[in-house]
Write an enzyme that holds these catalytic residues in place. Sequence first.
Site, PDB file in Angstrom:
ATOM      1  CB  SER A   2      -0.832   0.092   1.278  1.00  0.00           C
ATOM      2  OG  SER A   2      -1.676  -1.059   1.192  1.00  0.00           O
ATOM      3  CG  ASP A  47     -10.705  -2.378   0.853  1.00  0.00           C
ATOM      4  OD1 ASP A  47     -10.790  -1.485   0.130  1.00  0.00           O
ATOM      5  OD2 ASP A  47     -10.275  -2.548   2.068  1.00  0.00           O
ATOM      6  CB  CYS A  86      -9.792   2.713   0.449  1.00  0.00           C
ATOM      7  SG  CYS A  86     -11.396   2.024  -0.639  1.00  0.00           S
TER       8      CYS A  86
END
Lengths: 648, 369
Positions: free
Chosen positions: A330, A369, A388
């Site tokens: 991420s 997710d 997200c």
Amino acid sequence: MKHRVELKNTQREIYYFRLRLALSIAFVLVLLFLLLTRFLYLQVVKHSHYQTLAENNRISVVPIVPNRGLIVDRNGVILAHNYSGYTLEIVPNKVADLESTIDQLAQLVDIQPKDRKRFKKLQAESHNFESLPIRNRLNDEEVARFAAQSYRFPGVEVKARLFREYPYNEQTSHLIGYIGRINDSDIQQLEDDEIASNYLGSDYIGKTGIEQSYENELHGTTGVEQMEVDAGGRGVRVLSRTPPLSGNTLVLTLDAKLQEIADQAFGNFRGALVAIDPTNGEVLAFVSRPGYDPNLFIDGIDEDSWNELNDSPDVPLNNRALRGQYPLGSTIKPFMALAGLHYGIRSPGYTISDPGYYTLAGSSHHYRDWKKGGHGMVDMFKSIVVSCDTYYYGLAVELGIDNMYNFLSQFGFGKKTGIDLEGETSGLMPSQEWKMKRYKQKWYGGDTVSAGIGQGYDLTTPMQLAFATAVLANDGVGYRPHLVRQVRHGGSKDTAIPEVKPEFNLNLNPEHVALIKSAMVAVTRPGGTAAQAGAGASYAFAGKTGTAQVVGIKQGEKYNASQLSERNRDHAWFIAFAPADKPRIALAVLAENGGHGGTVAAPIARKVMDYYLLGKAPKPDPASPSARAQSGVATAGATGAVEEPEHD
Amino acid sequence: MIKQPLWPILKRRLILHLDPILLLALGMMLMAGLIVLFSATDGNWGRVMAQAANILVALTCMWLVANIPLHYLMRTAMPMYALGMVLLIGVALFGEVSHGARRWLNIGVATIQPSELMKIAVPLMMAWYFEKNEATLTLKNYFFAALLLLLPVGLIARQPDLGTAVLISASGFYVLFLAGLSWRVMGVMFVAALASAPVLWSLLHDYQKHRIMMLLDPSQDALGKGYHTIQGMIAVGSGGVLGKGYLNGTQTHLDFLPERTTDFIFAVYSEEFGLLGNIILLAMFLFIIGRGFIITANASTYFTRLMAGSITLTFFTYAFVNMGMVSGILPVVGVPLPLVSYGGTSMVTLLLGFGMLMSIHTHKTLVQT
């Protein structure tokens, strides 16, 4: 015969005799003339030739090895230095029975089995006429004991010489590296570089790290002493002497204290941390854990220690910061968001409704997710704060892999940063072209989806990610990361730091950057994925968590840290910079098998920030960083940080 | 007579049979030798004094021999030769081995090297033999004389002592030559020598072969057998025209020159005094040799002529072989530089020869009257 018998003519006899005598005189004169010619030839015609030979006979050129340059941190703290000590050295081909000689020596000085093993290894790597140490760092008593018996040991000598020492041991091992004895391939390299003559008499050369990449600065210039020697090779007197020039002192950009704090902040975790001053590219901390004791390598490592280092599942010899390649996870998101803004695909206010998964048109595959059920309404700001996934699946698909590749490559992904250490790996930023070349396959839409959250083909190194973070922190102005701040020549006290120029400017839109930065600050605030680590920070602490997957989780399965063996757990990432409005430090932390970035990696970053920005050294707290990951990783944080690791 | 003062008589007796010209030249040469020796020994007075003592002993021997009338000297030829041969056979049978060669004989009180005695005894014996048969010399006599030479030379070469064998061969050959050996025979001998060279080569010891091979190419084994020659040539060559100066020879004083007080002392001299010094040395040798030839030319009897000629030419041969080997044109055969090299035995032998020369020169009037 007849005439001799019939008469004895004295006059005639004398005449004949004198004739022969005259011939004898001629014979003598001819031979003496021959000698004279020979002398003329040797002493006049060939004089300069023999003069040279005589000079070569008597003059021995002895190289004087220069002192190796020191390595100090930005504040002058010593990271590598020399100290004088004694070694016990053996020239193998001057010793009749090596084994029994060593046995006898062992009665005088302490020789451990590992010393013998190390000596054997050295012997295998060197020539028999080289003087090889059997024992280093003899104490005065041992020197005295050997000196009294030295007549019994031809070919064995106590030598006083300078030893290299790295006071920070494993803490700086991957950065400073070490020197080692010059081997055949080093000699070949020196000859190719045409600097072999400067190494006459040198026994050591930088093998890894700064010691290797700055070898030319550190080594110094070898001096020469012309000695008159007798036929036995004993020095009679010094004819001329060109003193050696000591190696230059390297002032690093590193902050040794920061390095120490960063290293200790890892506790028992393996991993890496690279901290950079984004305004000039100076590397402030460079940690790769576990490290190793570089001092073991200087005179050849003994077999046991070598095997221990080499066979360890922790691979302590691997420089994770420079060479370890991990998916971005991420941490890619701030860069992706910037790309979305840059290409006009996303506006700051564009909002999606996150059901907890993403599907490609015409496919039933659910790209999950990390948060079951999703994050609800998500705009760009929130997408970074809560990390997200769904937001970025869609963004990636709309951007397309080529735009992603073009935009992200600008930050240095998929390329070496050019830091002044050797062996850097380049990571990987995938593209259609790359996939075709590598796998002979076209790029699929699904590839783009997972690439959007840094779980595709992409790979980065902690070094590279720290650099990208620094570029982001510095609003797109990039400075080449470097470890050496200043090369101090000889005894020079000059402390002026050479000016560094930016390498590139991405000309990012300041508004875009401001949005991303503010979102990253929110990451460390309540509600953010690193809220726990950011709690109570007196400065604007911008960060982004990340998780690099070690094993894939099948559709419909759930990642459960407790069911995975420790080494299959996810790697925890955290990138950060601070203060966000005027960043002075940017970093990337990787904790191997640390699970989630917010709980394991972010606190490490916080400690580094606190020290660097506030001068606050962490209190010795054995509980938190040292606690083994087993129980800590997957548990929920009190401040609302993620309960579950991120996953697709 | 009685009224005559004692000293002049004594003085007369002392110097009567000495040749002042030869004595002066020898004295200069011996002095020069001591000076060079001082350098070669790195200023070791002990060695220099020991050599001075050797010289004194040798000079005394010379004086004694110079005072022996020639007919007495002739009478010693046969017994000396016989004794020498007995001792040489003794060496061959019971000699002591040192450095791979059997040269020394332990006779209880001392060890002696009989080959040194033969340096005098062989030419003496041959000259005596020719004198005895002077009236009726035939080819047979030459062959017998040659046999007198070859027997001891063979024994000495077997020891092996190539240097001495060469020198004695030379001294014997000079007697044959001066005695009038016909050119034809010498030609035959020369051809025979060439033809027998391969046979002789096979009889040589390995180290002798090596030394000859090294002469052809000393660099072949620069640290081994060629070392002597190479270091000698370096010393001579690096001396240049004027030399490096007394006591300043680097080859000498840094121990690069082997055998520098004995066989290679010429290299020491040559390194420190250069070409100029070499020319002076050659001139001094030439002067002594010239004086020897004058004595030879004026010798009154067949025996003395042969003896004087042989002594003079042998002396020259010593000098030539030594300087030749040091400067690399002859193999290293272990011949000292006459009057200069350290060592008592060769000094005594040499000066005995000069004593005979003086005796020949000073006794001839007595013989003639």
